[in-house]
Each structure stands twice: as C-alpha cells, then as structure tokens.
Design a protein around this motif. Sequence first.
Motif, PDB file in Angstrom:
ATOM      1  N   UNK A   1      10.281 -35.936   9.599  1.00  0.00           N
ATOM      2  CA  UNK A   1       9.433 -35.106   8.735  1.00  0.00           C
ATOM      3  C   UNK A   1       9.816 -35.323   7.263  1.00  0.00           C
ATOM      4  N   UNK A   2      11.133 -35.256   7.007  1.00  0.00           N
ATOM      5  CA  UNK A   2      11.618 -35.390   5.630  1.00  0.00           C
ATOM      6  C   UNK A   2      11.277 -36.768   5.064  1.00  0.00           C
ATOM      7  N   UNK A   3      11.484 -37.794   5.875  1.00  0.00           N
ATOM      8  CA  UNK A   3      11.215 -39.158   5.392  1.00  0.00           C
ATOM      9  C   UNK A   3       9.722 -39.381   5.138  1.00  0.00           C
ATOM     10  N   UNK A   4       8.900 -38.859   6.030  1.00  0.00           N
ATOM     11  CA  UNK A   4       7.458 -39.001   5.844  1.00  0.00           C
ATOM     12  C   UNK A   4       7.003 -38.261   4.583  1.00  0.00           C
TER      13      UNK A   4
ATOM     14  N   UNK B   1      13.875 -13.861  10.646  1.00  0.00           N
ATOM     15  CA  UNK B   1      15.107 -14.005  11.402  1.00  0.00           C
ATOM     16  C   UNK B   1      15.139 -15.417  11.931  1.00  0.00           C
ATOM     17  N   UNK B   2      16.177 -16.141  11.599  1.00  0.00           N
ATOM     18  CA  UNK B   2      15.965 -17.582  11.749  1.00  0.00           C
ATOM     19  C   UNK B   2      16.257 -18.162  13.129  1.00  0.00           C
ATOM     20  N   UNK B   3      15.824 -19.405  13.252  1.00  0.00           N
ATOM     21  CA  UNK B   3      15.790 -20.048  14.556  1.00  0.00           C
ATOM     22  C   UNK B   3      17.157 -20.090  15.235  1.00  0.00           C
TER      23      UNK B   3
ATOM     24  N   UNK C   1       8.677 -24.811   9.008  1.00  0.00           N
ATOM     25  CA  UNK C   1       7.674 -24.565  10.038  1.00  0.00           C
ATOM     26  C   UNK C   1       7.544 -25.743  11.003  1.00  0.00           C
ATOM     27  N   UNK C   2       8.498 -26.680  10.897  1.00  0.00           N
ATOM     28  CA  UNK C   2       8.487 -27.807  11.826  1.00  0.00           C
ATOM     29  C   UNK C   2       8.831 -27.264  13.223  1.00  0.00           C
ATOM     30  N   UNK C   3       8.014 -27.649  14.187  1.00  0.00           N
ATOM     31  CA  UNK C   3       8.194 -27.142  15.551  1.00  0.00           C
ATOM     32  C   UNK C   3       9.545 -27.527  16.129  1.00  0.00           C
TER      33      UNK C   3
ATOM     34  N   UNK D   1       2.467 -35.718   9.704  1.00  0.00           N
ATOM     35  CA  UNK D   1       3.264 -34.480   9.685  1.00  0.00           C
ATOM     36  C   UNK D   1       2.503 -33.225  10.102  1.00  0.00           C
ATOM     37  N   UNK D   2       1.187 -33.197   9.887  1.00  0.00           N
ATOM     38  CA  UNK D   2       0.457 -31.960  10.221  1.00  0.00           C
ATOM     39  C   UNK D   2       0.639 -31.526  11.679  1.00  0.00           C
ATOM     40  N   UNK D   3       0.586 -32.464  12.648  1.00  0.00           N
ATOM     41  CA  UNK D   3       0.794 -32.012  14.037  1.00  0.00           C
ATOM     42  C   UNK D   3       2.234 -31.554  14.319  1.00  0.00           C
ATOM     43  N   UNK D   4       3.157 -31.835  13.397  1.00  0.00           N
ATOM     44  CA  UNK D   4       4.554 -31.423  13.616  1.00  0.00           C
ATOM     45  C   UNK D   4       4.781 -29.966  13.214  1.00  0.00           C
ATOM     46  N   UNK D   5       3.783 -29.380  12.546  1.00  0.00           N
ATOM     47  CA  UNK D   5       3.966 -28.027  12.000  1.00  0.00           C
ATOM     48  C   UNK D   5       3.355 -26.971  12.912  1.00  0.00           C
ATOM     49  N   UNK D   6       4.004 -25.815  12.923  1.00  0.00           N
ATOM     50  CA  UNK D   6       3.480 -24.713  13.720  1.00  0.00           C
ATOM     51  C   UNK D   6       3.287 -23.495  12.837  1.00  0.00           C
ATOM     52  N   UNK D   7       2.155 -22.832  13.009  1.00  0.00           N
ATOM     53  CA  UNK D   7       1.848 -21.659  12.188  1.00  0.00           C
ATOM     54  C   UNK D   7       2.458 -20.391  12.756  1.00  0.00           C
ATOM     55  N   UNK D   8       3.136 -20.497  13.870  1.00  0.00           N
ATOM     56  CA  UNK D   8       3.618 -19.264  14.505  1.00  0.00           C
ATOM     57  C   UNK D   8       4.989 -18.819  14.028  1.00  0.00           C
ATOM     58  N   UNK D   9       5.557 -19.527  13.038  1.00  0.00           N
ATOM     59  CA  UNK D   9       6.829 -19.036  12.496  1.00  0.00           C
ATOM     60  C   UNK D   9       6.575 -17.971  11.456  1.00  0.00           C
TER      61      UNK D   9
END
Length: 267
Positions: free
Chosen positions: A194-197, A37-39, A184-186, A259-267
């Motif tokens: 994120x996209x550019x990186x 169910x999306x953000x 999964x970007x926070x 980018x790794x710190x921008x991601x969250x595993x809780x989604x």
Amino acid sequence: MKSLVARHSLAMWVCLLTWDPLRRVLSFSILSHSRRWNKSIVRRARFSDELVDRRSLLSKVAIATMTMTETVATVLNPQPAIAAVDATTTIQGIRDARNTLTKLLENWEKAVIDCTFADVPRELLETKNKEQLLEKASTFALFDKSVSVTSCKTSNRLVRDYIGSTGKGPVVGLEKKLRQALEFVKDGEDTDMYVQTTENISQALSRAGSLSYAAGVADFASVNNFDVKETPKVLSNESSNLEQARRAIRETVDGLDTILPMLSETY
Ligand SMILES: *[C@@H]1O[C@H](CO)[C@@H](O)[C@H](O)[C@H]1NC(C)=O
Ligand SMILES: *[C@@H]1O[C@H](CO)[C@@H](O)[C@H](O)[C@H]1NC(C)=O
Ligand SMILES: *[C@@H]1O[C@H](CO)[C@@H](O)[C@H](O)[C@H]1NC(C)=O
C-alpha cells in the motif's frame, strides 16, 4: 493516573480479570466505547479468546491483566479526541479523484485539442494568388468552410484543471487522503505494498503536473497550428510532453485502482 492502576493489588486484579463474563463485558464496552480503539487491541482480544479456549490459566491471567491494565488506563486517561478521520469520507475522496482522472483520460482528445482557429489556406496567401484572395475576401467566401481550413492547437488548460494543478477539483489533497487511508487498509492486506503504491502514485501525479506544464510552453503543437486531420498524429507523438503527461495520469489511475480495493470503510 496509570500509577493509580498500578497501586491496586495484583491479586484483586487476577480474581476479577480471570472472571470471564466480566472480562468480556468490559472488553466489549471498551471496544464500542471508541471506534478508534485500535486494531492491536482487537487482535489481542481475539488472541486472548483463543487462549481461554485452551484453558491455559497462566496465559489467561497474563493476557487478561495486560488487556485490562491498558483498558482501565484508557478509561481513566482517555486519549485526547484526535480529529477523527472518517473512513467513508476519505475513501470516497480517493474514489472521486480516481473517477475525475479516468474521465479526463476517456475524453482526452476533447480535452487537449482546441480547434477554434480558422485559417486561410496557405496557398491563397501566396503572392501569385493575391487577386484570388481579394476576390474571396470581397465576397466573404473566406469564411466559407470550403475555403478556410480548421486549424488546431494542443491545450494543457483542462488537463491542469483536472489533475488539481490549478488548486481546484477532487484531485487536490489526494496525497494527504492516501496517507490518512493507511489506517483503513484491511486486515490481511500488504501494508508495505500500500505504502509503495501510494509513493508511486505521488510520483506519477507530480510528473503529470510538470509534464502538463511543459506541454503548454514547449510542445510544438501547442504553439504551432496544425490541420484538424493531423490530430491523431499529434496525439500519438510519444516525445511530446502532453503524451508523457497522459501516461503519468494513466499510471496514477492504475495505482489508485490497486489501492482502492485494499481499503475498508468499516474502520
Ligand atoms: C494502538 O495501541 C497501542 C497500545 O495501546 C499504542 O501503542 C499504539 O500507538 C496505538 N496505535 C495507534 C495507531 O493509535
Ligand atoms: C513502484 O514503482 C517502481 C518503479 O517504477 C516499480 O518498480 C514498483 O514495482 C512500483 N511498486 C508498486 C507497488 O506499484
Ligand atoms: C513531437 O513533439 C515534439 C515536441 O513538441 C516535436 O519536437 C516533434 O516535432 C513532434 N513530432 C512530430 C512527428 O510531430
């Protein structure tokens, strides 16, 4: 199915939906019904709570109706089960790729310098030393370390294995994982960044692929033996394809570290 929802009288909806406890229970059950169910819905739900606090009845009705119409429509007509991309697996895959490339950079010299060629010293091969050579050969002294010198070549083989160019290892499929991880970007992180990186990472990795290939066929040191003592000089040759490949791999790792710190595993 949506028309079924529309056919219900608005009055009934307004009564039902403005009843806060019911709305909250329904929203909650819907939210837990599917992690996918999306953000936007979650944000809208939070937003509607703020409005409720301000006791603006009109907004409350509008927001509640909007939320519930979508909610009911989704319950009646659930989206086909999309092969859910698991956040933990995807992010771990990106982390594995990052660690593999880091390991390669940390062991660069061992990975690219191949010193298994034992050469007979050049002066011994000169005609005037022919007798000396024969003498050494007859006593097997040629295989003595003091007589032969260890010579080396650069090799691109392990680099290409590590960066996934040979279709093996954790770096294969990295670009796909990076695209999947966009969802999964926070909250609050810069999605454009994120996209550019990610774009930069793809380019760096693809450069590493072609440069490492060229390193095997065009670099002087990959074709011509050099003395082991010259290794630092060979490695620091900035115009070699091998050194440029190393830099591209460095850029790839730097991008992944962004980018790794921008991601969250809780989604
Ligand atoms: C999120 O929900 C909105 C409204 O239901 C929908 O338009 C949008 O496509 C959804 N986004 C994703 C990524 O599923
Ligand atoms: C991506 O690469 C370009 C060109 O090298 C650079 O100007 C830009 O700052 C990079 N973007 C990010 C987010 O790293
Ligand atoms: C550096 O590498 C290039 C490309 O292989 C080669 O042509 C050049 O001779 C090398 N320079 C030195 C100082 O080894």
